[in-house]
Write a protein that holds these residues in place. Structure first.
Motif, PDB file in Angstrom:
ATOM      1  N   GLU A 102       8.980  15.417 -73.634  1.00 45.63           N
ATOM      2  CA  GLU A 102       9.889  16.514 -73.955  1.00 45.63           C
ATOM      3  C   GLU A 102      11.152  15.876 -74.547  1.00 45.63           C
ATOM      4  O   GLU A 102      11.826  15.100 -73.879  1.00 45.63           O
ATOM      5  CB  GLU A 102      10.208  17.247 -72.641  1.00 45.63           C
ATOM      6  N   VAL A 103      11.446  16.190 -75.812  1.00 44.43           N
ATOM      7  CA  VAL A 103      12.527  15.496 -76.526  1.00 44.43           C
ATOM      8  C   VAL A 103      13.886  16.177 -76.315  1.00 44.43           C
ATOM      9  O   VAL A 103      13.984  17.405 -76.324  1.00 44.43           O
ATOM     10  CB  VAL A 103      12.174  15.404 -78.025  1.00 44.43           C
ATOM     11  N   TRP A 160       6.852  11.707 -80.361  1.00 46.12           N
ATOM     12  CA  TRP A 160       6.992  11.821 -78.905  1.00 46.12           C
ATOM     13  C   TRP A 160       6.352  13.085 -78.350  1.00 46.12           C
ATOM     14  O   TRP A 160       5.710  13.055 -77.296  1.00 46.12           O
ATOM     15  CB  TRP A 160       8.470  11.711 -78.485  1.00 46.12           C
ATOM     16  N   THR A 161       6.526  14.212 -79.056  1.00 47.87           N
ATOM     17  CA  THR A 161       5.922  15.444 -78.530  1.00 47.87           C
ATOM     18  C   THR A 161       4.389  15.337 -78.587  1.00 47.87           C
ATOM     19  O   THR A 161       3.706  15.853 -77.701  1.00 47.87           O
ATOM     20  CB  THR A 161       6.420  16.701 -79.277  1.00 47.87           C
ATOM     21  N   THR A 167      10.572  12.777 -83.491  1.00 47.75           N
ATOM     22  CA  THR A 167      10.385  13.844 -82.498  1.00 47.75           C
ATOM     23  C   THR A 167       8.902  14.198 -82.384  1.00 47.75           C
ATOM     24  O   THR A 167       8.361  14.346 -81.280  1.00 47.75           O
ATOM     25  CB  THR A 167      11.208  15.094 -82.892  1.00 47.75           C
ATOM     26  N   GLU A 168       8.243  14.312 -83.530  1.00 45.76           N
ATOM     27  CA  GLU A 168       6.814  14.650 -83.533  1.00 45.76           C
ATOM     28  C   GLU A 168       5.976  13.590 -82.829  1.00 45.76           C
ATOM     29  O   GLU A 168       5.037  13.906 -82.099  1.00 45.76           O
ATOM     30  CB  GLU A 168       6.307  14.808 -84.969  1.00 45.76           C
TER      31      GLU A 168
END
Lengths: 215, 215
Positions: free
Chosen positions: B104-105, B98-99, B95-96
């Motif tokens: 936006e996950v 991609w952010t 997640t980190e």
């Protein structure tokens, strides 16, 4: 006079304004359907008034005065659809009108026009509306996962339902034939998928990619 | 490690590089299909290595290094598809990733992911390829009359046939179900057209226009 209402209103507009047209006047239009409608319009002209069908390939899903842009027709194709009864002089005048505002004029018979545009415009609209309704039927919330591909593929589903309903009915026979052809083409992909024929599916995709690449 | 090959190669890539992965490594991907494939990938990981499925909703019909843009993922959705076996820590790290590059996950199970993307991406691709092949079957020369509507509706038919063949086979069951739903929806329009039910056809178009308007 240029008719620019939904095609379903052409006949009633001419019935209303026809008696007020001067001899020598030319009536043309910007409608997406010609075929039988263009022949009917020809028959409805008062004596001394000529009808020349026209169809500029421009515009968007937006309608109304707020969607107006001054360069809409620059570089766009405009199809003129003379019949065997249309005087050459009237065709020349309508051609001049379109080239003066930057369009590139081509000529098709009203019948070939309707087959061509059923294929490259009316069928894609029907299909785009259908794709969105498929999402609606499965789960409308899923629309929020749509990316650029879905947005482009279905942009024309934003178009006026009233306008496109009229177009579909006025070009019904071609459209029904082409839905049939579309379904046959879809079936050949589905069959390749069902029988795990990976080579065939790829070659059907390649065929489409190649032709689309010409645009 | 981020897998970014066509989904059909994921298993062979992992078989090859798996033995060289450090304990604690996380393998993720950018593939358009999850479902059974994500579960298989999970099973193929060497001991101490975690798989977390990922699918950024970005990109275009173009592929290869020349199509690279540094802002590709800014503002794009990225779907992460943890299973009941995925450690929270690994999900947090992916997640980190991609952010950090602006995406936006969102989270979906691998199975719901595949249904959603069969609907909003894989089906539209199949349909776009089919539309172009319909033109090809009727008269390929007619493609030159296509306007912006046709171009947008079929843009994704420019996409890599190899890539999309793989995606279609990996998500075959969902895709075949949805082609069926699509055909039912198309049939309801064709029926309205055949029986001259102008109100019904307009209301089907309106339904689509309304949902598409939410994007």
């Amino acid at each position: 006079m240029v008719l620019a209402t939904p095609v379903g209103c052409f006949k009633s507009v001419i019935e209303e304004v026809g008696p007020f047209l001067k001899k020598g006047a030319i009536v043309t239009d910007v409608g997406s359907v010609k075929g039988r409608l263009a022949r009917e319009m020809e028959g409805l002209m008062p004596e001394g008034v000529t009808f020349v069908g026209g169809h500029p390939i421009a515009g968007s899903d937006r309608s109304g005065i707020d969607a107006a842009t001054e360069n809409l027709f620059v570089g766009a194709k405009c199809i003129i659809t003379p019949t065997e009864h249309t005087p050459e002089e009237a065709v020349r005048k309508v051609t001049e009108l379109w080239t003066a505002i930057g369009a590139e004029v081509c000529f098709l018979s009203p019948e070939e026009h309707d087959l061509v545009f059923a294929l490259v415009s009316h069928l894609p609209h029907l299909i785009a509306y259908t794709l969105v309704n498929t999402v609606s039927d499965v789960n409308p919330e899923y629309i929020h996962y749509a990316g650029k591909g879905f947005k482009d593929t279905t942009r024309v589903a934003l178009s006026s339902p009233e306008l496109w309903r009229d177009i579909c009915f006025k070009n019904k026979e071609n459209l029904l034939d082409l839905v049939q052809r579309f379904q046959e083409s879809l079936t050949s992909m589905v069959d390749a998928l069902k029988r795990n024929d990976s080579e065939e599916l790829e070659s059907l995709f390649e065929k489409a990619q190649r032709l689309r690449g010409k645009l």
